[in-house]
Design an enzyme around this catalytic site. Structure first.
Site, short mmCIF file in Angstrom:
data_model
loop_
_atom_site.label_atom_id
_atom_site.label_comp_id
_atom_site.label_asym_id
_atom_site.label_seq_id
_atom_site.Cartn_x
_atom_site.Cartn_y
_atom_site.Cartn_z
N ASP A 123 48.38 28.13 26.48
CA ASP A 123 48.51 29.47 27.04
C ASP A 123 49.84 29.67 27.50
O ASP A 123 50.22 29.62 28.60
CB ASP A 123 47.47 29.60 28.12
N CYS A 181 53.52 52.74 32.50
CA CYS A 181 52.78 53.02 31.37
C CYS A 181 53.55 53.54 30.23
O CYS A 181 54.47 54.37 30.33
CB CYS A 181 51.53 53.78 31.70
N GLU A 219 50.95 21.19 33.57
CA GLU A 219 51.72 22.32 34.10
C GLU A 219 53.03 21.72 34.82
O GLU A 219 53.08 20.77 35.52
CB GLU A 219 51.10 23.07 35.11
N CYS A 279 48.45 55.12 41.87
CA CYS A 279 48.47 54.83 40.70
C CYS A 279 47.10 54.59 40.05
O CYS A 279 46.60 53.84 40.47
CB CYS A 279 49.60 53.53 40.81
N TYR A 284 50.01 24.19 29.70
CA TYR A 284 50.24 25.27 30.58
C TYR A 284 49.12 25.67 31.32
O TYR A 284 48.82 27.04 31.28
CB TYR A 284 50.82 26.61 29.61
N CYS A 286 48.08 61.08 34.65
CA CYS A 286 49.07 60.63 35.69
C CYS A 286 50.16 61.81 35.54
O CYS A 286 50.83 62.08 34.63
CB CYS A 286 49.67 59.24 35.41
N CYS A 289 50.20 35.78 24.77
CA CYS A 289 50.81 37.15 25.52
C CYS A 289 51.87 37.90 24.67
O CYS A 289 52.29 38.83 25.27
CB CYS A 289 51.16 36.96 26.81
N CYS A 304 57.72 57.77 35.49
CA CYS A 304 57.52 56.38 35.93
C CYS A 304 57.43 55.43 34.56
O CYS A 304 57.25 55.97 33.47
CB CYS A 304 56.13 56.31 36.30
N GLN A 339 45.43 36.22 37.76
CA GLN A 339 45.25 37.22 36.80
C GLN A 339 45.17 38.57 37.21
O GLN A 339 44.17 38.72 38.09
CB GLN A 339 44.20 36.94 35.71
#
Length: 536
Positions: free
Chosen positions: A464, A152, A416, A242, A395, A143, A491, A149, A366
């Site tokens: 999750d 990333c 949820e 991008c 969740y 990139c 995550c 930027c 997602q």
């Protein structure tokens, strides 16, 4: 990919720097095979809504204070150090006479010359000046605006190196925070006990993987600009492509900027509260090819609306839905409360595996559909379903994992706390004609005990959670329910390790953990852990 209201799955409440890895123009992105984006940069400071400060502002860099005496290095001093590791922000970690320095852009195994930029009592920050000895994993970032930027963080690292580092990040957290025993790779001889951490499941083509762009809009000479935030600021870097974003998303954003500039559409200015266009949000359904465009505006009235919409439809035939979201609040939240359809349907449709989902302007979905199928496939594998089990999905969000599980279980219950997410979950269950799924609104730690009182016993519980991990009361509830298996989709490796420790102390054994690379070229990593109840 972060969004404060994820309209669903716990992860949308996460920091996203991978729903926001992008710096919040969408969450993280790129591709070596595409045309090179423009390196134009908007010089004017703008603060488009929806920016996650944690995604662009390095942690621990507080305002300058008086020099600290007795340190082995001082500010502005140049020194040569060996990089011995990389932290969770993707910064190289080195030591100068025992003093820790964090160096952006340096990789483990490298020898680098740096200038000390900031010192604190226990550690400092240094700027990379020269690579004296390069790592075998160092590559040229494809990139052209990678250094500007904030989307990333590790494009300068080979993809194989990224996958290995992400696995090690999970291992380090399990050992350091969870105090858990991890099986050692290539251990010879002696029988071992501990958690097996598998290699990170990566992508065959780790570019152009994002199906959603959330681009902040600003103004410059010549018209509208839109792109991502420069590192450490809210200054927008205008860009035309991008490399981790789907090409069609780039096309839509570029065309909206071009047409908006031609028609004299103004960009919203947070300082004055004036101007119309705040964000451009684009969603791409990988399987069906359908696209949705959402114009987030500071008011209902759009000048030349019909001409704008007509030009977009003519230029971009992939677009099946054009919506407007009105947000007149001075807030960092991208969306306002009112959404209306300007043209086409109010949803687009896509699939994860064999399950179909309706995606609205504000519903969570997602952002990497290819790896989502990998992640959910591993979740189903770890659940060990034979078709007779009762599963609880805590969740559950819009029901993505629940519906995946329902194909293999007797009954699935999803809970949820976000009401709109449960509405989406029920709609998606009806869309797929799945009658063995029940969804309920509320906190898992309140709803699941009520289900138990009603005689519902779970064989498997899947969690999750958002980045902050599971609520302590939910962990207590799991221990009281005593399911045979727990599958933890994470995550955040640090909160995963913390929660696994609690579950292990409560009578469970973590058998295996699989890292999954949902956001290549960023520092984010998902993991799926399988736990079984000790029978002794």
């Amino acid at each position: 990919m972060s969004n404060t209201n994820r309209s669903g799955r716990g992860k949308n409440r996460r920091n996203s720097a991978a729903s926001q890895g992008q710096g919040n123009a969408s969450a993280s992105r790129q591709s070596s095979k595409s045309s090179r984006p423009s390196t134009r940069q908007q010089g004017k400071e703008v603060r488009p809504q929806g920016a996650s400060l944690s995604a662009v502002r390095p942690k621990g860099r507080e305002r300058e204070s008086a020099p600290i005496e007795g340190l082995p290095v001082s500010k502005n001093e140049e020194t040569v150090i060996d990089i011995i590791g990389m932290n969770h922000d993707g910064e190289g970690v080195g030591r100068a006479n025992g003093y820790t320095l964090f160096v952006q852009g340096a990789l483990p195994g490298e020898t680098v010359r740096v200038r000390v930029m900031k010192t604190k009592k226990q550690y400092g920050y240094a700027k990379l000046l020269e690579i004296v000895k390069a790592s075998p994993d160092r590559v040229s970032a494809p990139c052209p605006i990678y250094d500007q930027c904030g989307g990333c963080q590790i494009q300068h690292m080979s993809y194989a190196g990224q996958l290995a580092w992400k696995r090690q990040l999970v291992v380090d957290n399990l050992q350091r925070i969870g105090k858990l025993n991890v099986l050692v790779e290539d251990a010879e001889g002696a029988e071992q006990q501990g958690i097996r951490v598998l290699p990170t499941m990566g992508m065959d083509e780790p570019w152009r993987y994002r199906n959603k762009a959330q681009v902040p809009i600003g103004a410059a000479e010549g018209g509208l600009v839109g792109g991502f935030y420069a590192k450490g600021s809210h200054r927008i870097i205008d860009m035309d492509t991008c490399l981790i974003q789907h090409e069609h998303n780039d096309e839509v954003v570029a065309k909206v900027k071009e047409l908006g500039s031609h028609l004299g559409i103004s960009a919203y200015n947070e300082e004055t509260g004036r101007g119309l266009l705040r964000h451009v949000v684009v969603k791409k359904a990988f399987r069906t090819g359908e696209m949705m465009l959402v114009l987030v505006t500071n008011g209902r009235d759009i000048p030349y609306k019909d001409e704008w919409i007509g030009s977009i439809r003519e230029a971009i035939p992939h677009v099946a839905s054009i919506c407007q979201n009105v947000n007149k609040k001075q807030t960092n939240v991208i969306f306002g409360d009112e959404t209306r359809v300007l043209w086409g349907r109010d949803v687009i449709y896509d699939y994860i595996g064999d399950v179909q989902f309706a995606i609205s302007a504000r519903s969570f979905y997602q952002v990497n559909p290819v790896q989502t199928e990998v992640l959910y496939g591993k979740t189903v594998e770890y659940a060990g379903l034979s078709g007779k089990e009762t599963v609880i999905d805590a969740y559950c969000g819009i029901g993505t994992i629940s519906l995946f599980l329902a194909q293999h279980a007797d009954q699935v219950y999803g809970v949820e706390i976000v009401p709109e997410a449960i509405e989406d979950a029920r709609s998606n269950a009806m869309l797929n004609e799945m009658k063995n799924v029940k969804f309920e609104v509320g906190a898992s730690e309140d709803v699941i005990p009520r289900w138990k009182e009603q005689g519902i016993e779970a064989d498997v519980i899947v969690v999750d959670p958002p980045r902050k991990g599971c609520d302590p009361r939910l962990l207590d509830t799991i221990l009281e329910m005593k399911p045979e298996r727990v599958v933890y989709v994470s995550c955040n490796p640090s909160t995963l390790a913390r929660d696994l420790r609690v579950l292990e102390d409560g009578g469970y054994r973590t058998v295996e953990v699989t890292p999954v690379d949902m956001f290549p070229h960023t520092v984010h990593v998902e993991s799926v852990a399988m736990l079984v109840r000790n029978t002794e």
